[in-house]
Design a protein around this motif. Structure first.
Motif, mmCIF file in Angstrom:
data_model
loop_
_atom_site.group_PDB
_atom_site.id
_atom_site.type_symbol
_atom_site.label_atom_id
_atom_site.label_comp_id
_atom_site.label_asym_id
_atom_site.label_seq_id
_atom_site.Cartn_x
_atom_site.Cartn_y
_atom_site.Cartn_z
ATOM 1 N N ASP A 1 0.818 -1.220 0.000
ATOM 2 C CA ASP A 1 0.000 0.000 0.000
ATOM 3 C C ASP A 1 0.851 1.268 0.000
ATOM 4 O O ASP A 1 0.343 2.356 0.208
ATOM 5 C CB ASP A 1 -0.982 -0.007 1.167
ATOM 6 C CG ASP A 1 -0.311 0.204 2.508
ATOM 7 O OD1 ASP A 1 0.893 -0.068 2.626
ATOM 8 O OD2 ASP A 1 -1.007 0.648 3.442
ATOM 9 N N LYS A 2 2.148 1.138 -0.276
ATOM 10 C CA LYS A 2 3.041 2.299 -0.332
ATOM 11 C C LYS A 2 3.405 2.611 -1.786
ATOM 12 O O LYS A 2 3.788 1.715 -2.547
ATOM 13 C CB LYS A 2 4.312 2.050 0.475
ATOM 14 C CG LYS A 2 5.226 3.264 0.503
ATOM 15 C CD LYS A 2 6.450 3.017 1.367
ATOM 16 C CE LYS A 2 7.325 4.262 1.390
ATOM 17 N NZ LYS A 2 8.510 4.066 2.223
ATOM 18 N N TYR A 3 3.300 3.884 -2.139
ATOM 19 C CA TYR A 3 3.618 4.373 -3.472
ATOM 20 C C TYR A 3 4.755 5.386 -3.347
ATOM 21 O O TYR A 3 4.671 6.299 -2.536
ATOM 22 C CB TYR A 3 2.414 5.071 -4.100
ATOM 23 C CG TYR A 3 1.253 4.177 -4.428
ATOM 24 C CD1 TYR A 3 0.895 3.949 -5.746
ATOM 25 C CD2 TYR A 3 0.485 3.579 -3.429
ATOM 26 C CE1 TYR A 3 -0.187 3.136 -6.070
ATOM 27 C CE2 TYR A 3 -0.594 2.760 -3.738
ATOM 28 C CZ TYR A 3 -0.922 2.553 -5.055
ATOM 29 O OH TYR A 3 -1.979 1.751 -5.371
ATOM 30 N N THR A 4 5.780 5.224 -4.173
ATOM 31 C CA THR A 4 6.936 6.108 -4.120
ATOM 32 C C THR A 4 7.232 6.646 -5.518
ATOM 33 O O THR A 4 7.216 5.881 -6.495
ATOM 34 C CB THR A 4 8.174 5.340 -3.601
ATOM 35 O OG1 THR A 4 7.857 4.775 -2.325
ATOM 36 C CG2 THR A 4 9.381 6.256 -3.476
ATOM 37 N N VAL A 5 7.489 7.950 -5.613
ATOM 38 C CA VAL A 5 7.881 8.518 -6.900
ATOM 39 C C VAL A 5 9.200 7.873 -7.292
ATOM 40 O O VAL A 5 10.205 8.014 -6.603
ATOM 41 C CB VAL A 5 8.013 10.058 -6.831
ATOM 42 C CG1 VAL A 5 8.523 10.606 -8.168
ATOM 43 C CG2 VAL A 5 6.684 10.710 -6.461
ATOM 44 N N ASN A 6 9.187 7.134 -8.397
ATOM 45 C CA ASN A 6 10.356 6.397 -8.853
ATOM 46 C C ASN A 6 11.111 7.147 -9.947
ATOM 47 O O ASN A 6 12.333 7.144 -9.979
ATOM 48 C CB ASN A 6 9.933 5.015 -9.349
ATOM 49 C CG ASN A 6 11.108 4.094 -9.556
ATOM 50 O OD1 ASN A 6 11.951 3.948 -8.679
ATOM 51 N ND2 ASN A 6 11.175 3.471 -10.726
ATOM 52 N N ARG A 7 10.356 7.782 -10.841
ATOM 53 C CA ARG A 7 10.975 8.521 -11.946
ATOM 54 C C ARG A 7 10.103 9.700 -12.340
ATOM 55 O O ARG A 7 8.880 9.615 -12.298
ATOM 56 C CB ARG A 7 11.167 7.613 -13.165
ATOM 57 C CG ARG A 7 12.161 6.493 -12.922
ATOM 58 C CD ARG A 7 12.254 5.540 -14.074
ATOM 59 N NE ARG A 7 13.009 6.132 -15.186
ATOM 60 C CZ ARG A 7 13.175 5.509 -16.353
ATOM 61 N NH1 ARG A 7 12.629 4.323 -16.576
ATOM 62 N NH2 ARG A 7 13.872 6.066 -17.310
#
Length: 141
Positions: A121-127
């Motif tokens: 449930d974790k979203y991280t800006v990757n690019r």
């Protein structure tokens, strides 16, 4: 996109989940029946995952929804496509498909992409990417 940074993240509990469910139910129906072999459940899940990142950008980062195909959100008049994925391989496939659409004459794809990496449930800006006339390239800040 200048205020967004690689590594910025959120969890699903941070956003309005009722609004997310309503928007997902409305939008995913536009893709049913799916032409590429995905089940209705897979289409719903993929729509939910993508819209979660859009909701966070809208609720916390001042973006606005853009209801057009191949455009997700905008800020200060700059339209952005948002992608979510769980692996480098999926992200690369998404960017290849988006590049093909961008090069076509039938799709109006924005020049900017925000790609989120999803782990549970974790979203991280990757690019953060920008179109250079030939392909999407990472924005160097």
């Amino acid at each position: 996109m200048s205020e967004l940074k690689i590594g910025d993240s959120f969890i699903l509990a941070d956003i309005d989940l009722d609004a997310l469910e309503k928007q997902t139910f409305f939008e995913y129906q536009q893709f049913i029946p799916c032409k590429n072999g995905r089940t209705d459940e897979e289409v719903y899940r993929d729509t939910y995952n993508g819209l979660a990142a859009e909701r966070w950008l809208i609720e916390y980062r001042g973006y606005e929804n853009v209801p057009e195909k191949y455009k997700d959100v905008k800020k200060d008049g700059v339209e952005v496509e948002v992608k979510t994925n769980a692996s480098d391989q999926t992200e690369q496939s998404q960017l290849m498909a988006l590049t093909e659409r961008k090069k076509s004459t039938w799709a109006n794809v924005p020049d900017y992409v925000i790609s989120f990496r999803r782990k549970k449930d974790k979203y991280t800006v990757n690019r953060l990417l920008k179109w250079n006339g030939l392909q999407f390239v990472d924005i160097v800040v």
